[in-house]
Design a protein around this motif. Structure first.
Motif, PDB file in Angstrom:
ATOM      1  N   ASN A 103     -49.205  39.321  23.653  1.00 31.55           N
ATOM      2  CA  ASN A 103     -49.914  39.894  24.956  1.00 31.55           C
ATOM      3  C   ASN A 103     -51.038  40.164  25.101  1.00 31.55           C
ATOM      4  OD1 ASN A 103     -47.097  39.629  26.163  1.00 31.55           O
ATOM      5  ND2 ASN A 103     -46.566  41.416  25.095  1.00 31.55           N
ATOM      6  N   SER A 104     -52.045  39.641  24.180  1.00 34.49           N
ATOM      7  CA  SER A 104     -53.407  39.938  24.133  1.00 34.49           C
ATOM      8  C   SER A 104     -54.079  39.725  25.329  1.00 34.49           C
ATOM      9  CB  SER A 104     -54.157  38.960  23.083  1.00 34.49           C
ATOM     10  OG  SER A 104     -53.345  39.453  21.633  1.00 34.49           O
ATOM     11  N   ASP A 105     -55.048  40.283  25.573  1.00 36.35           N
ATOM     12  CA  ASP A 105     -56.041  40.155  26.923  1.00 36.35           C
ATOM     13  C   ASP A 105     -56.365  38.611  26.750  1.00 36.35           C
ATOM     14  OD1 ASP A 105     -57.987  39.796  28.675  1.00 36.35           O
ATOM     15  OD2 ASP A 105     -58.958  41.678  28.451  1.00 36.35           O
ATOM     16  N   SER A 107     -58.917  36.925  28.258  1.00 29.50           N
ATOM     17  CA  SER A 107     -60.119  36.651  28.089  1.00 29.50           C
ATOM     18  C   SER A 107     -60.874  36.926  26.765  1.00 29.50           C
ATOM     19  CB  SER A 107     -61.006  37.550  28.989  1.00 29.50           C
ATOM     20  OG  SER A 107     -60.788  38.898  28.564  1.00 29.50           O
ATOM     21  N   VAL A 138     -54.253  36.235  37.304  1.00 26.08           N
ATOM     22  CA  VAL A 138     -54.655  36.536  35.765  1.00 26.08           C
ATOM     23  C   VAL A 138     -54.877  35.216  35.023  1.00 26.08           C
ATOM     24  CG1 VAL A 138     -54.111  37.697  33.715  1.00 26.08           C
ATOM     25  CG2 VAL A 138     -53.564  38.723  35.823  1.00 26.08           C
TER      26      VAL A 138
END
Length: 908
Positions: A103-105, A107, A138
């Motif tokens: 679930n990393s960002d 960007s 997102v």
């Protein structure tokens, strides 16, 4: 676990149609561009990009998106996995991050991936397929980040049914966006033909391909369904009819791929507006009962729902016809459908679009509205060629109402006349006149002149020339000055009757006067018609350059006034095709015929006879037997089921006669000759002359040479009296051929000299080539003449030009047929290709003639009948011939004859 199918390059479907025009566009794209391919379902977006990707030398990372990829973590995992594998494990750190931290960002993940890709030694393309599945902001932000920060050499390709909300304006301004839309991806007619040639078990004619292309507008599933559904020629028309109504399998496809994914409000708006030929925001709101119609339409178009903008401001849209028919199936409530048509009619009238208002008033069965619109706009609709809606409206009103209102009676009469139903036309006029004189004499007095003008037009169409002139003169006496339309119609009839009577100078004077009058009142269709009539007069005078200039003026006139879709444009293209045919521009003639067909197809196939005839002549001139037989069948189908003006019939019969002669179908020729009407006593116009020559050709083929000579003599006498130069040329060439067949050398050469003299001062070409290969023999004999009979230098040059053109004319069977007279025999013997034994043991003149007959495919019995000798005599000639030629049988003799003829035949 990740699904390998989502990050792997898909396989190209078997039998994928190669599309070089699109692939070359993709090849020209730059690595730092976004390549955006947007189109509704079925346009082959994925297949196209797959075909391109498989040919790339540099790596391609492929991600097949679905609704699950709206979860940002999953989107990043598949994106990174695809890039990692495509680059040979080129982003290991990024791959580790998404594995350890799902679930990393997004960007941050994309930043790390791009940092690693900067070290990549080659360019990379990242394909995001089916991006319309994404609706999570997102994920859109992540994609925007990727596009904004991708380093040089890293490009992105997106396929989608809808416009992705990625803020592409900046990329477009920077020249970093290459877009392909449904318009680009739609199959061209050529691509449709290629696809069908690979899939169908039979050859589909070019006209049926064009019809399928028009109905499908290049939507691949419709074409593919055709290829899967049609097993033989007999099923072609059935499928095309089903496609026009809405083919069941296609409806199922659209239901599954499109309709089930729409929210109820949008589904309702699309269904209710699908009854319209085009739609804007106001119509959408009125028919759907919803607000924000313009925004709804723009949303639907951006989502790839087969809705195409029709103007740059995106105010007007139209449905793809296949999708429109699908949506209309959703409207099952008859009362609701009736209300929708009534609302549509009201709104179209508000928008000042009376034709659309009439269509929907008729569908709503609104008698008062239909009557009002026909009374106000009927003449305009007629000029615009809206025959179907006019005929439907008048038929629905009924004869009883038509006869009581003179404008409707005249409108219905014009429609009947334009459909060549002269009996119905006369019946309508008589019925209305009788009722009006008894019940409404004041109305009759106001329209008596208009009825006379209408009867003049009917009479000239029926070939009743003098009667037409009398009616036209009566009309001009009765009509008040303010009835301009009827006065111009009467003046046109007077000009046409002068032309039909062979009074070409008077006809040209009348037509020039009509042109001037109509231009002064901006009556562009009638001005163009007058120019077309002038074109025909100039052509009859043998003035091709003048005819071409007049035709070009007519074409420029309708183009400048944006009237290219009107019936007059078909006449203009028909004339252009005839001029191109005369100049031996076969490609141009075929193109003009197809342009005319595009205009006339909307009013029914029966109107395509002139175009079918021209395409038949082109196919015959090209020596294409299959296409010739296909067009012959279509021409004969129309002639058998419809009534036509004598001009159209004469031209069609002329083309048929040449095909029958080429195929040696004497049975068809004899049948035509038995049933044909006699030649006019005074054939003073081009179509009566053409009809007369059809008789002459038939009589020649049936060996009734004396009868042919008598008819031809009458044709030429009248052509000379009337100054019909083009017909004089055609008659001279035909007379030369007839005399040559009768072994009357001097009359043949005299007629050929007369033809060459006409040709010297004109650009007529095809008219001289009408007799085919026999022209070569006669011209070569004329060139050998000496003394007072010798051709001068100009005539010799024209003769050599015609010989070359005639030599290049192919035969339907693919062989070469040249009559072997003494001139041709001397030329053969002088050729290096002739075997030495023929020089040492020459054939007699009769043996050369027998060899030519064998080469032409005639049996011994037919050869004997031809030469009027016993079969045993022919057998003796053939035995001697085989011995001298050193051949064993007929096939060897034919092969040798072909070789000898090629020695004097210039190859095309």
């Amino acid at each position: 676990m990740l699904l390998a199918s989502k990050y792997s390059l898909p396989d190209c479907p078997e039998h994928t149609l190669q599309r070089p025009r699109l692939l070359s566009l993709l090849e020209q794209s730059q690595s730092d561009q976004l390549l955006l391919v947007t189109a509704p379902a079925g346009y082959g977006k994925t297949t196209l990009v797959t075909s391109w990707a498989t040919e790339q030398d540099n790596p391609v990372a492929w991600v097949s998106l679905d609704s699950g990829d709206n979860e940002p973590g999953q989107f990043c995992r598949y994106l990174v996995e695809s890039v990692h594998r495509a680059t040979g494990n080129g982003v290991p750190e990024t791959s580790s991050i998404v594995s350890a931290q799902p679930n990393s960002d997004p960007s941050l993940v994309i930043s790390q991936m791009l940092a690693e890709l900067r070290q990549l030694p080659s360019e990379l393309r990242i394909v995001l397929d089916d991006y319309h599945q994404i609706d999570n902001p997102v994920v859109h932000d992540a994609t925007r980040f990727l596009l904004r920060h991708a380093p040089a050499g890293i490009g992105v390709v997106i396929t989608s049914r809808s416009q992705p909300p990625l803020g592409l304006g900046a990329l477009r301004l920077q020249g970093r966006l290459l877009e392909l839309t449904a318009e680009d991806l739609a199959l061209t007619q050529e691509e449709t033909e290629q696809l069908l040639a690979r899939r169908l078990p039979f050859t589909l004619g070019s006209d049926r391909v064009a019809q399928l292309h028009q109905l499908s507008e290049g939507w691949p599933p419709a074409v593919q369904m055709f290829a899967l559904s049609v097993r033989n020629q007999e099923e072609v028309d059935r499928y095309l009819g089903e496609l026009e109504q809405g083919h069941g399998h296609i409806l199922d496809y659209l239901a599954e791929e499109v309709l089930e994914r729409l929210d109820p409000e949008l589904r309702q708006l699309l269904a209710r507006t699908s009854i319209l030929t085009r739609v804007n925001g106001l119509l959408a709101e009125r028919l759907s009962g919803q607000s924000g119609g313009q925004q709804q339409l723009e949303t639907a178009a951006s989502r790839g729902l087969f809705l195409q903008a029709q103007d740059s401001s995106r105010q007007w849209f139209r449905f793809h016809p296949v999708f429109a028919r699908f949506l209309q199936r959703q409207l099952s409530d008859g009362d609701e459908l009736n209300r929708l048509h009534q609302t549509a009619s009201d709104t179209w009238q508000e928008l000042k679009q009376p034709l659309e208002a009439l269509r929907h008033a008729l569908l709503a069965e609104d008698r008062e509205r239909v009557h009002q619109l026909l009374a106000e706009q009927g003449e305009r609709f007629l000029r615009e060629g809206q025959f179907r809606v006019l005929n439907d409206s008048l038929s629905w009103l009924g004869e009883e109402q038509i006869k009581r209102y003179a404008p409707f009676a005249l409108l219905a009469a014009r429609l009947a006349r334009d459909n060549f139903d002269y009996e119905q036309c006369s019946k309508l006029l008589a019925s209305s006149e009788s009722w009006l004189q008894r019940q409404d004499p004041q109305q009759w007095q106001a329209y008596e002149g208009a009825f006379a003008a209408m009867r003049a037009q009917v009479s000239v169409s029926r070939g009743q020339t003098l009667k037409a002139k009398e009616y036209a003169q009566e009309a001009l006496e009765l009509l008040p000055p303010d009835q301009d339309n009827e006065r111009i119609a009467a003046q046109l009839v007077i000009g046409e009757t002068s032309f039909c009577l062979g009074e070409l100078d008077q006809a040209m004077h009348h037509m020039e006067a009509v042109e001037k009058a109509t231009l002064a009142r901006q009556d562009i269709p009638n001005a163009a018609w007058a120019l077309c009539q002038q074109t025909e007069i100039a052509f009859a005078n043998g003035l091709l350059k003048k005819a071409a200039a007049l035709q070009a003026r007519a074409q420029q006139l309708v183009e400048e006034h944006h009237l290219v879709g009107l019936p007059i444009s078909e006449f203009i293209y028909r004339l252009k095709g005839q001029l191109q045919w005369e100049a031996c521009d076969l490609d141009g003639a075929a193109e003009s015929a197809r342009r005319g067909m595009q205009i006339n197809r909307k009013v029914g196939e029966r109107w395509l006879l002139p175009e079918y005839t021209l395409l038949l002549k082109v196919a015959l001139a090209r020596g294409d037997k299959d296409e010739t037989l296909e067009w012959l069948e279509r021409v004969e189908h129309l002639l058998a089921g419809e009534k036509y003006h004598r001009d159209w019939v004469a031209n069609a019969d002329a083309a048929r006669m040449r095909v029958w002669q080429a195929l040696e179908n004497t049975e068809a020729i004899a049948s035509w000759q038995e049933q044909a009407e006699p030649v006019a006593d005074r054939p003073a116009n081009h179509f009566e002359q053409c009809y007369g020559r059809n008789h002459v050709r038939a009589l020649i083929s049936l060996h009734r040479w004396s009868d042919a000579n008598r008819v031809l003599g009458r044709l030429q006498q009248v052509a000379e009296e009337c100054g019909l130069i083009t017909d004089q040329l055609r008659n001279c060439v035909l007379a030369a051929h007839l005399a040559w067949l009768r072994e009357r050398r001097q009359p043949a050469l005299q007629n050929m000299r007369a033809a060459l003299t006409i040709l010297k001062d004109s650009d007529l070409i095809a008219s001289a080539l009408q007799i085919g290969k026999p022209l070569i023999v006669i011209l070569k004999a004329a060139l050998e003449e000496t003394g007072a009979d010798a051709l001068d230098e100009a005539l010799q040059e024209k003769a050599h030009q015609l010989i070359k053109l005639a030599q290049q004319q192919p035969e339907l069977g693919g062989g070469i047929r040249i009559e072997l007279d003494e001139t041709i025999v001397r030329e053969i013997l002088a050729s290096d290709a002739v075997p030495d034994f023929l020089r040492h043991s020459p054939l007699t003149p009769r043996e050369w003639q027998v060899l030519n007959a064998i080469h032409s495919g005639l049996s011994n019995e037919r050869i004997a009948r031809h030469f009027k000798v016993a079969p045993s005599t022919i057998k003796t000639h053939i035995r001697s011939l085989y011995q001298k030629l050193d051949v064993k049988d007929r096939q060897q003799a034919i092969a040798l004859a072909e070789q000898l003829l090629r020695s004097v035949q210039d190859k095309p």
